[in-house]
Design a protein around this motif. Sequence first.
Motif, PDB file in Angstrom:
ATOM      1  N   GLU A  12       0.792  -1.169  -0.110  1.00 15.02           N
ATOM      2  CA  GLU A  12      -0.177   0.049   0.155  1.00 15.02           C
ATOM      3  C   GLU A  12       0.969   1.273  -0.135  1.00 15.02           C
ATOM      4  N   MET A  53      -7.146  -4.867   0.088  1.00 11.16           N
ATOM      5  CA  MET A  53      -6.000  -4.223   0.149  1.00 11.16           C
ATOM      6  C   MET A  53      -4.780  -5.008   0.224  1.00 11.16           C
ATOM      7  N   VAL A  84      -1.340  -5.640   1.136  1.00 11.04           N
ATOM      8  CA  VAL A  84      -0.454  -4.854   2.099  1.00 11.04           C
ATOM      9  C   VAL A  84       0.763  -5.325   2.147  1.00 11.04           C
ATOM     10  N   ASP A 137     -11.487   0.446   3.802  1.00 10.14           N
ATOM     11  CA  ASP A 137     -10.494   1.438   3.571  1.00 10.14           C
ATOM     12  C   ASP A 137     -11.036   2.763   3.970  1.00 10.14           C
ATOM     13  N   THR A 195      -6.306   2.980   6.694  1.00  9.55           N
ATOM     14  CA  THR A 195      -5.161   3.066   5.377  1.00  9.55           C
ATOM     15  C   THR A 195      -3.874   3.017   5.945  1.00  9.55           C
ATOM     16  N   HIS A 211      -7.628   7.742  -1.279  1.00 10.76           N
ATOM     17  CA  HIS A 211      -7.637   6.267  -1.586  1.00 10.76           C
ATOM     18  C   HIS A 211      -8.805   5.637  -2.476  1.00 10.76           C
TER      19      HIS A 211
END
Length: 485
Positions: free
Chosen positions: A16, A252, A254, A303, A307, A474
């Motif tokens: 991210e 996400m 990550v 999100d 975030t 985002h």
Amino acid sequence: MINLDNTSEKINVSSEVGRLRRLLIHSPDGGLGKVVPSKAQDWLFEDIVHLDTMRRDEYDYYVKLLLYFLDPDKVRGKIASIDADPTRAFYKPGGEGYFNSDKVMDLQSMLTYILEDEGIRTQLIAAICGIERCSFRTQQELKSVEPATLSMIFISGSLPNKQMLFAPLPNLIFTRDIGIIINDHILLNKPAKTARTRESLLAQYIFFYHPVFESYRDKIIEIPDNEKHFLLPEDEKHSDYNRSTLEGGDVMMVAPRHLLIGCSERTTLYAAQQTMKILFEKNVVDTITIVKIPKKRDYMHIDTIFTQVKKNMWVLLSTLGRVGDDSRKKDVLHFFAPKAIDQDLKILQFIKGLEHKPIEIENLEDLLADISRNDLECREEVKFIYSGNNEFPFGDREQWTDSCNLLALKDGVVIGYDRNDKTLDAFREQGFRVIKAADLLQKFEADELSPDTLTDTFIMLPSAELSRARGGSHCMSMPIFREQL
């Protein structure tokens, strides 16, 4: 049109916060200015917006910032002349002066490109006229419309003479929801609401037909419905255990081998399960953590409640974290409340090959800290910034205007809204420079600061109108290439 000389640049997102190099956006279009109060909620909007202010005074800064970080030759040394243009068509695909970048790509411009192909144009006209129940004559008339105008009609719902054929797509500015890049695979969404059906169809055509994605067509993942869904009674069709809906705000990437999937108002458990099965079978990731959040309009996607800011820092809503949980348990009402109060948030982690033995994680902070320490191998202390600086009632107020919905341009440099004062105070307390987008652009132009050397910075985007749409920076981005951390 987009310069196709660079389309061979790889598509890959494995974090991210890795340096952002390429993404998809969609500038606010005329359809946003056609949302009326009586249809706002049907079209998934909370309010009506002033389109010109949103575009010229707010989103315009977003585009210029993205270009300065991703494609600086498009704007460096040109900000004054861009701002002096009375028509300000810089952000409008197809307009004179449009920025036309192959790093910051607008969906409308990409749609126009694929519509140049007569076969694709015929297919897409038929598909859209079918789902929108247009007359046969309308379908025939659309075949004679040139591609740039046709793409505008498909998105705004209106003919050049302002006549509306069908509903606009005001949510298309939230490009995150149409799909997500998971390493070098593309996961397409399955929208929960009818208002986004046409949006999803346009996304399918862009991903399958645009040359940017040509080398990745065999890596596009579409989530299947329950194979017997058409035989189910209506009440069972809409059950979370049978319905397959997923939106990108609930996904996400990550870490290189770790994916988060939120189960929310818009993403079902069934879709999360199907996604996990496909990704494990294809060996795309090793770990998938499912974060089940309350099905409330306040949150919508994961999100909107957290975030990542940098490798060792996250912003989140405390009422769904450890801090909020502890304060709730101190309330005497907690002891007499139904057990369901503790089921508002549930986190289960699944490891490839051990799906039958998920690991339950107690709270968001534990999950996010583990990602930073173990997945991203961060040796620094993991820190949390809470919405509203964890002050009542500002945490919930500012989360509603997207204090937790930030886009990282690189590790420690994020874009967010200027209106969330208490959250901004929390960033300052952590040593961040908090600067207005206009001021930062001026400093870039004067060579006082550089995107390459900028660290620990919160860039404030004007947000009086953008925040009415209930989505932050985002939501308004779909990264398709980030550098490896």
